[in-house]
Design a protein around this motif. Structure first.
Motif, PDB file in Angstrom:
ATOM      1  N   GLU A 245       0.831  -1.208   0.000  1.00  0.00           N
ATOM      2  CA  GLU A 245       0.000   0.000   0.000  1.00  0.00           C
ATOM      3  C   GLU A 245       0.863   1.254   0.000  1.00  0.00           C
ATOM      4  O   GLU A 245       0.553   2.237  -0.689  1.00  0.00           O
ATOM      5  N   ALA A 246       1.952   1.237   0.758  1.00  0.00           N
ATOM      6  CA  ALA A 246       2.832   2.408   0.815  1.00  0.00           C
ATOM      7  C   ALA A 246       3.470   2.684  -0.542  1.00  0.00           C
ATOM      8  O   ALA A 246       3.554   3.845  -0.983  1.00  0.00           O
ATOM      9  N   ALA A 247       3.936   1.640  -1.204  1.00  0.00           N
ATOM     10  CA  ALA A 247       4.549   1.813  -2.524  1.00  0.00           C
ATOM     11  C   ALA A 247       3.521   2.311  -3.534  1.00  0.00           C
ATOM     12  O   ALA A 247       3.818   3.197  -4.354  1.00  0.00           O
ATOM     13  N   PHE A 248       2.319   1.759  -3.481  1.00  0.00           N
ATOM     14  CA  PHE A 248       1.246   2.203  -4.380  1.00  0.00           C
ATOM     15  C   PHE A 248       0.928   3.680  -4.141  1.00  0.00           C
ATOM     16  O   PHE A 248       0.780   4.459  -5.086  1.00  0.00           O
ATOM     17  N   GLN A 249       0.784   4.044  -2.881  1.00  0.00           N
ATOM     18  CA  GLN A 249       0.378   5.409  -2.562  1.00  0.00           C
ATOM     19  C   GLN A 249       1.432   6.413  -3.010  1.00  0.00           C
ATOM     20  O   GLN A 249       1.103   7.482  -3.555  1.00  0.00           O
ATOM     21  N   THR A 250       2.700   6.083  -2.794  1.00  0.00           N
ATOM     22  CA  THR A 250       3.777   6.993  -3.200  1.00  0.00           C
ATOM     23  C   THR A 250       3.777   7.197  -4.709  1.00  0.00           C
ATOM     24  O   THR A 250       3.907   8.329  -5.205  1.00  0.00           O
ATOM     25  N   SER A 296       4.154  -6.913 -18.028  1.00  0.00           N
ATOM     26  CA  SER A 296       5.173  -5.877 -17.867  1.00  0.00           C
ATOM     27  C   SER A 296       5.609  -5.818 -16.405  1.00  0.00           C
ATOM     28  O   SER A 296       4.981  -6.423 -15.524  1.00  0.00           O
ATOM     29  N   ASP A 297       6.659  -5.058 -16.138  1.00  0.00           N
ATOM     30  CA  ASP A 297       7.123  -4.890 -14.762  1.00  0.00           C
ATOM     31  C   ASP A 297       6.027  -4.243 -13.908  1.00  0.00           C
ATOM     32  O   ASP A 297       5.220  -3.457 -14.423  1.00  0.00           O
ATOM     33  N   PRO A 298       6.009  -4.537 -12.602  1.00  0.00           N
ATOM     34  CA  PRO A 298       4.950  -4.003 -11.743  1.00  0.00           C
ATOM     35  C   PRO A 298       4.773  -2.492 -11.825  1.00  0.00           C
ATOM     36  O   PRO A 298       3.635  -1.998 -11.849  1.00  0.00           O
ATOM     37  N   ALA A 299       5.861  -1.743 -11.863  1.00  0.00           N
ATOM     38  CA  ALA A 299       5.740  -0.285 -11.902  1.00  0.00           C
ATOM     39  C   ALA A 299       5.063   0.180 -13.181  1.00  0.00           C
ATOM     40  O   ALA A 299       4.236   1.101 -13.156  1.00  0.00           O
ATOM     41  N   ARG A 344      -7.568  -3.206  -6.717  1.00  0.00           N
ATOM     42  CA  ARG A 344      -8.319  -2.886  -5.500  1.00  0.00           C
ATOM     43  C   ARG A 344      -7.926  -1.505  -4.971  1.00  0.00           C
ATOM     44  O   ARG A 344      -8.793  -0.701  -4.592  1.00  0.00           O
ATOM     45  N   PHE A 345      -6.640  -1.218  -4.944  1.00  0.00           N
ATOM     46  CA  PHE A 345      -6.154   0.076  -4.458  1.00  0.00           C
ATOM     47  C   PHE A 345      -6.687   1.217  -5.318  1.00  0.00           C
ATOM     48  O   PHE A 345      -7.173   2.228  -4.796  1.00  0.00           O
TER      49      PHE A 345
END
Length: 522
Positions: A245-250, A296-299, A344-345
């Motif tokens: 969640e922190a990585a997504f939010q950033t 593809s890569d997650p990012a 979901r996020f």
């Protein structure tokens, strides 16, 4: 004889209806009869009854009347096509027209360089490239008209689509690879003119009595931020939810405030509006799903999904989000749960955005057995999908019975792609889980997937549906109406489309009844 059975049924029904309405049945006084007893006493629609009787005749017996059933499904009102890929829907012949209009050529062997998309990198035989060396690359015009290229022309048709894959011996790649490889061959010209391509698809849809198309036009743009991408790319499905969640939010905070990201989303939405110019009218509606490749890569997946969700806020023409690409790909399998958590996020930030997800386009042997256990479940219960594309591996999912009940209760529709599932997965007839979905009253729609690659159309999908599974005429009509009811349209748009379907079915049934009457009394 079929005509006599139709005529007898209609005459009997008509006489019973008139008898009831006249009040002669048991000398009932209609003025004193309870209101509920009058519900069944209206005269039935004789055109509907004639069509129902005729259809029943076509599907009866061990071998349906395929030729007549083909004519029937060609004329049948279809509602919408909800699982539809733009680039895979156009036929090879259209792409060959665009090769010459783009001043490109088709590589005759593996010596070509100068791909229309990849610059100087070497490209494969049959791929569209820039014409850099005479004798190595051929125009579409030469390909079609010069006798010396006739064999190569046939090869192009079979490489750029599934044409003739099963009806003669040839060297072949696995069916799923054959299917997905086609996009790489014609990819360089697939964006030649979205407006022209959509117009061609509209004309084909209108010709086969389809009134709505929900297509996936092009992938959403991804904006890279290397230092943030490094953190996100280090995640996996087993990472702690707090870390995820922190990585997504950033990354979301960066994308939401970044001017390049905003501009890319706006341009992406605007390109869809431009492509749709002149397409929507009183006889046809077009809407888009946006999508990201799941391999593809997650990012990159996350950044693209953010743009996809954000684009739904920019134009009413973009109505949903999806993930595409081979579900059995290494990255797709490895990151599947992570992708569902991304969705979901993002739905928490874009709660009105609807999801239709490719999930369960897998069979035993394509991946290890444990890879078949959770994709539909996660698409429903983590990502929150409102429609599921394919959903073939339901028979292998953990708690499959509960999932079937949930899909029925939550009104989640399955997009059934019979031709595609037979070719890519080898699943058809009684092996197809459509029978399971029907048994458990899970809503479903009939769709094409990639009609150009498969060289089919929606009418043929309905032919396969009716000839193989023999639904009643009422179920057939209900499935057609499902394609509007489960479309990602506003309620007012759905109501208008249903009214149009009512009119088309009335005209269709009148045409069938008239033809039957003509055959009986020439």
């Amino acid at each position: 004889m079929a005509i006599w059975r139709i005529s007898s049924t209609l005459k009997f029904t008509f006489l019973v209806a008139v008898f009831l309405v006249s009040g002669c049945a048991n000398h009932v006084d209609l003025a004193e009869a309870p209101a509920e007893s009058l519900v069944v006493q209206s005269v039935p629609d004789l055109n509907y009854l004639a069509t129902q009787d005729y259809y029943n005749e076509l599907i009866s017996g061990a071998m349906p009347s395929i030729a007549e059933l083909t004519l029937f499904t060609n004329q049948l009102p279809k509602g919408g096509d909800l699982h539809h890929h733009y680039s895979g829907a156009l036929y090879v012949e259209t792409y060959l027209d665009w090769v010459d209009k783009s001043h490109f050529c088709i590589c005759l062997d593996n010596a070509c360089q100068g791909s229309a998309k990849s610059g100087p990198e070497p490209v494969a035989k049959y791929e569209v490239v820039k014409n850099w060396k005479s004798g190595v690359c051929v125009s579409a015009g030469e390909l079609r008209t010069k006798k010396k290229y006739s064999s190569f022309y046939r090869d192009v048709l079979t490489r750029w689509s599934n044409k003739d894959f099963d009806n003669h011996f040839h060297q072949q790649s696995p069916p799923d690879q054959q299917f997905f490889d086609t996009f790489g061959f014609f990819g360089s010209v697939s964006d030649y003119s979205y407006q022209a391509g959509l117009q061609a698809l509209k004309e084909r849809a209108v010709a086969e009595n389809v009134l709505y198309l929900e297509t996936m036009l092009k992938s959403a743009p991804a904006i890279d931020k290397p230092e943030l991408a490094k953190t996100l790319n280090a995640l996996n499905a087993d990472s702690a939810d707090r870390e995820i969640e922190a990585a997504f939010q950033t990354y979301l905070d960066f994308l939401a405030s970044n001017s390049a990201s905003k501009a890319a989303v706006e341009e992406y939405a605007r390109s869809h509006e431009q492509a749709a110019t002149g397409i929507n009218d009183g006889s046809f509606m077009l809407r888009f799903q946006t999508y990201v490749s799941r391999n593809s890569d997650p990012a990159k997946v996350f950044s693209g999904l953010y743009a996809a969700f954000a684009a739904t806020q920019q134009t009413a023409l973009i109505v949903g989000v999806n993930l595409v690409g081979p579900e059995n790909g290494y990255i797709a399998m490895r990151d599947y749960s992570l992708h569902m958590k991304m969705l979901r996020f993002l739905r928490q930030h874009f709660p009105e955005t609807k999801l239709s997800l490719h999930a369960g386009e897998l069979v035993l042997g394509m991946v290890p057995p444990e890879g078949l256990k959770s994709h539909i479940n996660e698409a429903l219960n983590i990502a929150g999908a409102r429609r599921i594309g394919h959903a073939v591996d339901i028979v292998h999912e953990t708690n499959a019975y509960q999932l079937l009940e949930q899909m029925k209760t939550d009104d989640v529709a399955v997009e059934i792609n019979l031709t595609s599932n037979a070719f890519i997965l080898g699943v058809d007839y009684e092996a197809h889980p459509l029978q399971l979905y029907r048994r458990y009253n899970v809503p479903y729609v009939i769709s094409t997937d990639d009609a150009g690659v498969s060289r089919n159309n929606l009418s043929n999908e309905y032919l396969l549906f009716t000839s193989r599974y023999k639904p009643s005429y009422d179920e057939l009509k209900a499935v057609v109406y499902n394609s509007i009811d489960y479309a990602f349209l506003h309620d007012e748009e759905k109501a208008g489309a249903r009214r149009e379907l009512d009119k088309r079915f009335a005209a269709f049934e009148a045409q069938i009844a008239e033809q039957l009457e003509h055959e009986q009394y020439p």
